[in-house]
Design an enzyme around this catalytic site. Structure first.
Site, PDB file in Angstrom:
ATOM      1  N   ARG A  17       0.737  -1.209   0.086  1.00  0.00           N
ATOM      2  CA  ARG A  17      -0.031   0.116   0.090  1.00  0.00           C
ATOM      3  C   ARG A  17       0.784   1.392  -0.147  1.00  0.00           C
ATOM      4  O   ARG A  17       0.835   1.908  -0.949  1.00  0.00           O
ATOM      5  CB  ARG A  17      -1.158  -0.072   1.405  1.00  0.00           C
ATOM      6  CG  ARG A  17      -1.964   0.906   1.115  1.00  0.00           C
ATOM      7  CD  ARG A  17      -1.864   2.533   1.333  1.00  0.00           C
ATOM      8  NE  ARG A  17      -1.153   2.436   2.971  1.00  0.00           N
ATOM      9  CZ  ARG A  17      -0.816   3.914   3.266  1.00  0.00           C
ATOM     10  NH1 ARG A  17      -0.725   4.964   2.523  1.00  0.00           N
ATOM     11  NH2 ARG A  17      -0.351   3.831   4.421  1.00  0.00           N
ATOM     12  N   ASP A  18       1.506   1.478   1.088  1.00  0.00           N
ATOM     13  CA  ASP A  18       2.346   2.754   1.301  1.00  0.00           C
ATOM     14  C   ASP A  18       3.560   2.761   0.299  1.00  0.00           C
ATOM     15  O   ASP A  18       3.911   3.931  -0.106  1.00  0.00           O
ATOM     16  CB  ASP A  18       2.714   2.945   2.549  1.00  0.00           C
ATOM     17  CG  ASP A  18       3.332   4.470   3.038  1.00  0.00           C
ATOM     18  OD1 ASP A  18       2.897   5.330   2.272  1.00  0.00           O
ATOM     19  OD2 ASP A  18       3.692   4.371   4.059  1.00  0.00           O
ATOM     20  N   HIS A 211       4.219   3.906  13.202  1.00  0.00           N
ATOM     21  CA  HIS A 211       4.660   3.789  11.817  1.00  0.00           C
ATOM     22  C   HIS A 211       5.761   5.085  11.484  1.00  0.00           C
ATOM     23  O   HIS A 211       5.408   6.256  11.666  1.00  0.00           O
ATOM     24  CB  HIS A 211       3.382   4.246  10.865  1.00  0.00           C
ATOM     25  CG  HIS A 211       3.652   4.220   9.391  1.00  0.00           C
ATOM     26  ND1 HIS A 211       3.360   3.324   8.658  1.00  0.00           N
ATOM     27  CD2 HIS A 211       3.907   5.080   8.645  1.00  0.00           C
ATOM     28  CE1 HIS A 211       3.649   3.659   7.302  1.00  0.00           C
ATOM     29  NE2 HIS A 211       4.117   4.935   7.415  1.00  0.00           N
ATOM     30  N   HIS A 213       8.961   6.851   9.513  1.00  0.00           N
ATOM     31  CA  HIS A 213       9.630   6.879   8.371  1.00  0.00           C
ATOM     32  C   HIS A 213      11.098   7.058   8.459  1.00  0.00           C
ATOM     33  O   HIS A 213      11.648   7.595   9.425  1.00  0.00           O
ATOM     34  CB  HIS A 213       8.967   8.166   7.423  1.00  0.00           C
ATOM     35  CG  HIS A 213       7.875   7.732   6.726  1.00  0.00           C
ATOM     36  ND1 HIS A 213       7.212   8.632   6.255  1.00  0.00           N
ATOM     37  CD2 HIS A 213       6.950   6.585   6.978  1.00  0.00           C
ATOM     38  CE1 HIS A 213       6.038   7.979   5.436  1.00  0.00           C
ATOM     39  NE2 HIS A 213       5.851   6.728   6.054  1.00  0.00           N
ATOM     40  N   CYS A 244       7.132   8.459   1.303  1.00  0.00           N
ATOM     41  CA  CYS A 244       7.992   9.841   1.377  1.00  0.00           C
ATOM     42  C   CYS A 244       7.813  10.933   0.256  1.00  0.00           C
ATOM     43  O   CYS A 244       8.700  11.292  -0.570  1.00  0.00           O
ATOM     44  CB  CYS A 244       9.575   9.613   1.324  1.00  0.00           C
ATOM     45  SG  CYS A 244      10.257  10.803   2.263  1.00  0.00           S
ATOM     46  N   ASN A 253       9.681   4.606   4.108  1.00  0.00           N
ATOM     47  CA  ASN A 253       9.498   3.730   5.099  1.00  0.00           C
ATOM     48  C   ASN A 253      10.513   3.053   5.740  1.00  0.00           C
ATOM     49  O   ASN A 253      11.569   2.787   4.986  1.00  0.00           O
ATOM     50  CB  ASN A 253       8.365   2.616   4.536  1.00  0.00           C
ATOM     51  CG  ASN A 253       6.874   3.274   4.522  1.00  0.00           C
ATOM     52  OD1 ASN A 253       6.432   3.758   5.427  1.00  0.00           O
ATOM     53  ND2 ASN A 253       6.545   3.233   3.368  1.00  0.00           N
TER      54      ASN A 253
END
Length: 312
Positions: A17-18, A211, A213, A244, A253
């Protein structure tokens, strides 16, 4: 609910997803399903397979329902998805997800820029999602994923009191979990310790995942800070892809492979086989040729002194 008695820390893989959402190219569905199978085969118990958004906005996510169906066939896998609104939640529920995450920006300017909604509108949307879940899909978990909690590129400083206030509102609406996300990579370990301590004190079991980064290289340091105050679910992305949009040239991530190594070498069981996890990158390389993949462990290996936590 998860049956995770044999692990200490749950790693939630958000690459499909991300990661894929942040990449311009669209990975073919067949390669996505092969990749998700490989990740599950390596021992990942939770995968965020995509987001339920209009295909014209994010063509990369158009096959989310197919991927949920595929994920549900994989033994021991808990299938989650991101949904921005009630319409997305309805589609995700119908597709058979086991959990949805609704992103909620603590920074109102970020919320307006990202989903064109004020806090009041977001709260109403979550209220609607919870009502739908309670009425028709009682077994599906709902997480409010608070974003920009450690700072925002638009607003700047985001006060901790604001984060806690919004977390309490979400808990009051009936979400099962409130997770905290460092959307733009501003967090430091001291801040992480303080904010997650407050979250756990205020919300108890509703306090959820972390979560982070790695935009400024603090990702794993922030993980250790979160572990120190009792966080047991950490999001990560294979190869560190995605996550990002605002910092060109920076990795996004935290890298799942490096996180597994960190946790296992600290004596914390993840249930994940590092060799099989690194091998799963092959599908990502096929699906997104030329996309940079990050991580130290895939290049350096685990070293002679490494032992899995269960063998320590």
């Amino acid at each position: 609910m998860h049956d995770n008695h044999d692990i200490d820390i749950l790693i939630s893989e958000v690459g499909p997803r991300d990661g894929l959402q942040s990449v311009k190219a669209t990975m073919p569905t067949a390669l996505k399903t092969a990749w998700i199978s490989a990740l599950a085969g390596a021992g990942l118990r939770e995968i965020e397979i995509g987001s339920f958004v209009p295909a014209k906005l994010l063509p990369q996510m158009a096959d989310a329902a197919q991927l949920v169906a595929h994920g549900r066939t994989l033994p021991g896998l808990f299938v989650t998805a991101l949904v921005p609104n009630l319409k997305g939640a309805q589609a995700a529920f119908e597709a058979g997800v086991q959990k949805i995450t609704v992103p909620v920006s603590v920074s109102e300017p970020h919320s307006l820029a990202n989903i064109r909604k004020t806090h009041a509108q977001v709260i109403e949307e979550v209220r609607g999602v919870i009502a739908l879940r309670n009425q028709h899909y009682p077994h599906v978990q709902v997480e409010a994923g608070l974003s920009t909690v450690f700072g925002c590129t638009i607003q700047g400083v985001v006060p901790a009191d604001e984060v806690i206030r919004l977390a309490l509102v979400m808990a009051g609406l009936g979400v099962d979990e409130v997770g905290l996300a460092d959307t733009v990579g501003y967090a430091n370990p001291t801040q992480v310790r303080q904010l997650f301590s407050r979250l756990r004190n205020e919300l108890g079991t509703v306090a959820g995942s972390a979560h982070f980064h790695n935009t400024r290289g603090q990702g794993l340091a922030n993980v250790v800070a979160a572990l120190d105050v009792g966080v047991t679910t950490i999001d990560a992305s294979q190869g560190g892809i995605g996550g990002c949009p605002y910092a060109p040239g920076a990795s996004g991530n935290i890298v799942t492979e490096d996180l597994v190594y960190l946790l296992e070498s600290m004596g914390l069981r993840t249930g994940i086989d590092i060799d099989r996890l690194v091998a799963a990158r092959e599908w990502l390389q096929q699906g997104l040729p030329g996309e940079p993949l990050y991580g130290f462990i895939p290049d350096a290996g685990v070293g002679k002194n490494f032992h899995y936590a269960k063998d320590l």
